[in-house]
Write a protein that holds these residues in place. Structure first.
Motif, PDB file in Angstrom:
ATOM      1  N   LEU A 129       0.836  -1.202   0.000  1.00 39.17           N
ATOM      2  CA  LEU A 129       0.000   0.000   0.000  1.00 39.17           C
ATOM      3  C   LEU A 129       0.877   1.260   0.000  1.00 39.17           C
ATOM      4  N   HIS A 130       1.927   1.233   0.771  1.00 43.12           N
ATOM      5  CA  HIS A 130       2.867   2.353   0.820  1.00 43.12           C
ATOM      6  C   HIS A 130       3.518   2.567  -0.543  1.00 43.12           C
ATOM      7  N   ASP A 131       3.989   1.481  -1.159  1.00 40.73           N
ATOM      8  CA  ASP A 131       4.613   1.587  -2.475  1.00 40.73           C
ATOM      9  C   ASP A 131       3.642   2.145  -3.504  1.00 40.73           C
ATOM     10  N   LEU A 132       2.407   1.675  -3.444  1.00 42.02           N
ATOM     11  CA  LEU A 132       1.395   2.174  -4.365  1.00 42.02           C
ATOM     12  C   LEU A 132       1.199   3.675  -4.185  1.00 42.02           C
ATOM     13  N   SER A 133       1.159   4.119  -2.953  1.00 42.54           N
ATOM     14  CA  SER A 133       0.936   5.548  -2.693  1.00 42.54           C
ATOM     15  C   SER A 133       2.080   6.399  -3.245  1.00 42.54           C
ATOM     16  N   GLU A 134       3.285   5.875  -3.212  1.00 44.35           N
ATOM     17  CA  GLU A 134       4.423   6.618  -3.729  1.00 44.35           C
ATOM     18  C   GLU A 134       4.429   6.689  -5.253  1.00 44.35           C
ATOM     19  N   GLU A 135       3.766   5.733  -5.899  1.00 40.79           N
ATOM     20  CA  GLU A 135       3.748   5.671  -7.360  1.00 40.79           C
ATOM     21  C   GLU A 135       2.576   6.421  -7.976  1.00 40.79           C
ATOM     22  N   LEU A 136       1.672   6.914  -7.146  1.00 39.80           N
ATOM     23  CA  LEU A 136       0.489   7.586  -7.688  1.00 39.80           C
ATOM     24  C   LEU A 136       0.882   8.770  -8.550  1.00 39.80           C
TER      25      LEU A 136
ATOM     26  N   MET B  31      -8.191   0.432  -4.394  1.00 43.03           N
ATOM     27  CA  MET B  31      -9.230  -0.261  -3.616  1.00 43.03           C
ATOM     28  C   MET B  31      -8.882  -1.722  -3.351  1.00 43.03           C
ATOM     29  N   SER B  32      -8.351  -2.426  -4.330  1.00 43.97           N
ATOM     30  CA  SER B  32      -8.045  -3.842  -4.122  1.00 43.97           C
ATOM     31  C   SER B  32      -6.908  -4.024  -3.118  1.00 43.97           C
ATOM     32  N   ILE B  33      -5.872  -3.211  -3.221  1.00 48.49           N
ATOM     33  CA  ILE B  33      -4.759  -3.330  -2.277  1.00 48.49           C
ATOM     34  C   ILE B  33      -5.185  -2.880  -0.880  1.00 48.49           C
ATOM     35  N   ALA B  34      -5.971  -1.825  -0.812  1.00 50.99           N
ATOM     36  CA  ALA B  34      -6.471  -1.369   0.489  1.00 50.99           C
ATOM     37  C   ALA B  34      -7.351  -2.431   1.138  1.00 50.99           C
ATOM     38  N   HIS B  35      -8.192  -3.075   0.347  1.00 51.17           N
ATOM     39  CA  HIS B  35      -9.065  -4.122   0.880  1.00 51.17           C
ATOM     40  C   HIS B  35      -8.234  -5.313   1.379  1.00 51.17           C
ATOM     41  N   GLU B  36      -7.240  -5.723   0.620  1.00 48.78           N
ATOM     42  CA  GLU B  36      -6.371  -6.829   1.050  1.00 48.78           C
ATOM     43  C   GLU B  36      -5.619  -6.467   2.327  1.00 48.78           C
ATOM     44  N   THR B  37      -5.171  -5.219   2.422  1.00 47.28           N
ATOM     45  CA  THR B  37      -4.469  -4.765   3.620  1.00 47.28           C
ATOM     46  C   THR B  37      -5.406  -4.772   4.819  1.00 47.28           C
ATOM     47  N   HIS B  38      -6.617  -4.285   4.609  1.00 42.12           N
ATOM     48  CA  HIS B  38      -7.630  -4.283   5.672  1.00 42.12           C
ATOM     49  C   HIS B  38      -7.893  -5.707   6.152  1.00 42.12           C
ATOM     50  N   ASP B  39      -8.080  -6.627   5.226  1.00 45.37           N
ATOM     51  CA  ASP B  39      -8.352  -8.020   5.584  1.00 45.37           C
ATOM     52  C   ASP B  39      -7.190  -8.649   6.346  1.00 45.37           C
TER      53      ASP B  39
END
Length: 66
Positions: free
Chosen positions: A25-32, A40-48
């Motif tokens: 999730l952190h890596d994704l945020s840096e690449e935005l 949403m999919s990575i956030a959902h997986e992180t939440h789970d």
């Protein structure tokens, strides 16, 4: 192996998975804004992952208190 020991081993695995998802999730945020469609999919997986870890820790506390 006791159920407490098995649960501790499971918590260790869940913790590693949760930390891995946190880094994803952190890596994704840096690449935005690149790959913004994956938020949403990575956030959902992180939440789970963190929900499973929290549930396992709660169960361990209950087992240790008994």
């Amino acid at each position: 192996m006791s159920s407490v020991d098995e649960l501790k081993a499971e918590i260790k695995k869940l913790s590693a998975r949760a930390m891995n998802m946190k880094m994803n999730l952190h890596d994704l945020s840096e690449e935005l804004p690149v790959n913004w469609t994956n938020i949403m999919s990575i956030a959902h997986e992180t939440h789970d992952a963190y929900a499973a870890l929290e549930a396992a820790r709660k169960k361990l506390k209950e087992l240790e208190a008994a």
